[in-house]
Design a protein around this motif. Structure first.
Motif, short mmCIF file in Angstrom:
data_model
loop_
_atom_site.label_atom_id
_atom_site.label_comp_id
_atom_site.label_asym_id
_atom_site.label_seq_id
_atom_site.Cartn_x
_atom_site.Cartn_y
_atom_site.Cartn_z
N LYS A 125 -35.04 -59.60 -46.24
CA LYS A 125 -35.13 -60.73 -45.36
C LYS A 125 -36.77 -60.99 -43.65
CE LYS A 125 -31.87 -62.58 -47.87
NZ LYS A 125 -32.38 -63.89 -48.90
N ILE A 126 -37.59 -61.17 -43.91
CA ILE A 126 -38.79 -61.08 -43.16
C ILE A 126 -39.84 -62.30 -43.06
CG2 ILE A 126 -38.98 -58.73 -43.24
CD1 ILE A 126 -41.76 -58.92 -44.09
N GLY A 127 -39.04 -63.63 -44.43
CA GLY A 127 -40.09 -64.50 -44.28
C GLY A 127 -40.46 -65.25 -45.02
N GLY A 128 -41.40 -65.86 -45.29
CA GLY A 128 -42.58 -65.87 -45.63
C GLY A 128 -43.73 -66.04 -44.41
N CYS A 129 -45.08 -65.77 -45.32
CA CYS A 129 -46.36 -65.41 -44.39
C CYS A 129 -46.51 -67.03 -43.64
CB CYS A 129 -47.26 -65.55 -45.41
SG CYS A 129 -48.31 -64.19 -45.60
N PRO A 132 -42.58 -65.54 -41.28
CA PRO A 132 -42.46 -64.40 -40.71
C PRO A 132 -41.34 -63.66 -39.49
CG PRO A 132 -44.40 -64.26 -40.05
CD PRO A 132 -44.39 -65.64 -40.20
N ASN A 133 -40.63 -62.90 -39.96
CA ASN A 133 -39.60 -62.73 -39.29
C ASN A 133 -39.56 -61.13 -39.23
OD1 ASN A 133 -37.54 -61.96 -37.63
ND2 ASN A 133 -35.61 -62.67 -38.31
N PHE A 134 -41.31 -60.81 -38.00
CA PHE A 134 -40.57 -59.17 -37.66
C PHE A 134 -39.70 -58.96 -37.70
CE2 PHE A 134 -45.78 -61.41 -38.42
CZ PHE A 134 -45.47 -61.10 -39.99
N ARG A 196 -46.07 -54.32 -39.89
CA ARG A 196 -45.83 -55.71 -40.74
C ARG A 196 -46.47 -56.28 -40.97
NH1 ARG A 196 -40.35 -53.97 -43.37
NH2 ARG A 196 -40.82 -55.60 -44.53
N GLY A 197 -46.04 -56.91 -42.70
CA GLY A 197 -47.35 -57.83 -42.92
C GLY A 197 -48.41 -57.78 -43.36
N GLY A 198 -48.93 -56.57 -43.75
CA GLY A 198 -50.16 -56.20 -44.23
C GLY A 198 -51.46 -55.83 -45.92
N ASP A 211 -51.12 -62.75 -35.59
CA ASP A 211 -50.50 -63.03 -33.94
C ASP A 211 -49.42 -63.21 -34.33
OD1 ASP A 211 -53.59 -63.84 -33.82
OD2 ASP A 211 -53.58 -66.08 -33.97
N ARG A 212 -49.06 -63.53 -34.98
CA ARG A 212 -46.91 -62.86 -34.61
C ARG A 212 -46.77 -62.02 -34.45
NH1 ARG A 212 -43.87 -67.49 -37.04
NH2 ARG A 212 -42.68 -66.59 -36.63
N LEU A 213 -47.62 -60.99 -35.31
CA LEU A 213 -47.14 -60.17 -35.64
C LEU A 213 -47.58 -59.05 -34.24
CD1 LEU A 213 -46.15 -56.33 -36.52
CD2 LEU A 213 -49.07 -56.35 -37.25
N VAL A 214 -48.98 -59.49 -33.01
CA VAL A 214 -49.49 -59.21 -32.38
C VAL A 214 -47.79 -59.76 -30.54
CG1 VAL A 214 -50.72 -59.41 -29.96
CG2 VAL A 214 -51.44 -58.70 -32.72
N ALA A 215 -47.76 -60.93 -30.89
CA ALA A 215 -46.44 -61.17 -30.38
C ALA A 215 -45.20 -60.45 -30.44
CB ALA A 215 -46.92 -62.64 -30.27
N ALA A 216 -45.25 -60.31 -31.28
CA ALA A 216 -43.44 -59.24 -31.83
C ALA A 216 -43.49 -58.16 -30.85
CB ALA A 216 -43.34 -59.03 -33.06
N THR A 217 -44.86 -57.69 -31.22
CA THR A 217 -45.22 -55.75 -30.59
C THR A 217 -45.49 -55.80 -29.07
OG1 THR A 217 -46.85 -55.95 -32.74
CG2 THR A 217 -46.59 -54.20 -30.65
N GLY A 218 -45.45 -57.24 -28.52
CA GLY A 218 -45.28 -57.82 -26.35
C GLY A 218 -43.75 -57.67 -26.43
N GLU A 219 -42.88 -58.41 -27.63
CA GLU A 219 -41.10 -58.87 -26.92
C GLU A 219 -41.08 -57.40 -27.17
OE1 GLU A 219 -40.31 -61.51 -30.09
OE2 GLU A 219 -41.76 -63.02 -29.07
#
Length: 295
Positions: A125-129, A132-134, A196-198, A211-219
């Motif tokens: 349950k991470i959503g589509g590309c 995504p819900n990383f 995730r998502g590689g 970009d979403r993965l980087v943003a989630a990492t920062g969060e």
């Protein structure tokens, strides 16, 4: 003058003794007897785990190892019980009770209904590309880690408040999510090729919403204070150097505590570094030093 020479000689002898003791301890660690077992851990989500630990009654400090994930049901069905046995045994010889849980939806459990089974609940349950819900993907596995820590502590099987978490790929991403929760029992976290998502569609360096993965990492970094060691590899086709550096900058820029290392190319795809016994001489000095500091 004689007194000075004797003092220098005494210091020299002490240094030699310290070095000899350290060498003996390293040899003893390498030769430490360990035992391997398969456990069924009765937590909220019953879990099968590979357990390797020093011979003896313990208790021992706990080290949890998280494996990666696959969205391919056939690949999950053939997933080995132990993905990184040699690495686990290396940690066990350092004195840890290593617990490597097999994720829900792997092995026989890969036959779960993909829409209603446990795999769906905890992994897919991470959503589509496109959206995504990383974050939740990481916290789902981090929750299992927490359950294992609570269970092992309650059974008095481990040294309290002396836990290390190690993760590879998506398992490393889950460990990164866990870092943001600052669990008192977790002293430090080590990740190999976390993300995730590689490799979307099987294409090298084709990432799902980087970009979403980087943003989630920062969060995650905003609240994370647990010491981390991040290890990436130059020829990782899932999370290449440019992306992993961006993730690290976002994480530490937000306040996270992470030491970053980029190792030279390994094998045909460095993403799987930790699964190879030949890689241990490459990462062991970094990991050993980190554990000496934080473990």
């Amino acid at each position: 003058m004689l007194r000075h020479l004797l003092r220098v000689l005494a210091i020299y002898v002490v240094v030699l003794l310290v070095l000899a003791v350290a060498a003996f301890a390293e040899d003893r660690s390498a030769d430490r007897a360990i035992q391997e077992e398969v456990w069924a851990i009765p937590i909220t989500l019953p879990t099968i785990a590979y357990v390797v630990r020093p011979v003896g009654d313990g208790p021992f400090p706990l080290l949890i190892m998280n494996h990666g994930v696959s969205l391919n049901q056939r690949e999950r069905s053939f997933f080995p019980l132990v993905e990184f046995r040699d690495a686990a045994m290396w940690f066990a010889r350092r004195g840890y009770m290593v617990v490597a849980p097999t994720g829900s939806g792997y092995g026989a459990a890969a036959l779960d209904d993909p829409e209603r089974g446990l795999y769906s609940v905890f992994y897919s349950k991470i959503g589509g590309c496109d959206n995504p819900n990383f974050r939740d993907a990481g916290f789902a596995v981090a929750l299992i880690d927490k359950w294992i820590i609570d269970y092992m502590t309650g059974q008095k099987l481990i040294v309290p408040d002396n836990v290390i978490v190690v993760g590879q790929s998506a398992g490393g991403w889950a460990a990164l999510a866990l870092s943001s929760q600052n669990l008192p029992a977790v002293r430090a976290i080590i990740t190999f090729a976390a993300g995730r998502g590689g490799r979307v569609g099987g294409k090298p360096n084709n990432n799902c919403a980087p970009d979403r993965l980087v943003a989630a990492t920062g969060e995650l970094g905003r609240s994370a204070r647990t010491p981390m060691l991040w290890i990436y590899i130059e020829n990782d086709t899932f999370f290449g150097p440019a992306l992993s550096r961006r993730m690290h900058e976002a994480y530490t820029g937000a306040g996270g505590n992470a030491e970053y290392h980029l190792l030279p190319p390994f094998g045909s795809d460095g993403h799987f570094l930790i699964t190879s016994p030949d890689s241990i001489p490459l990462w062991a000095p970094l990991v050993g030093s980190f554990l000496d500091k934080h473990g």
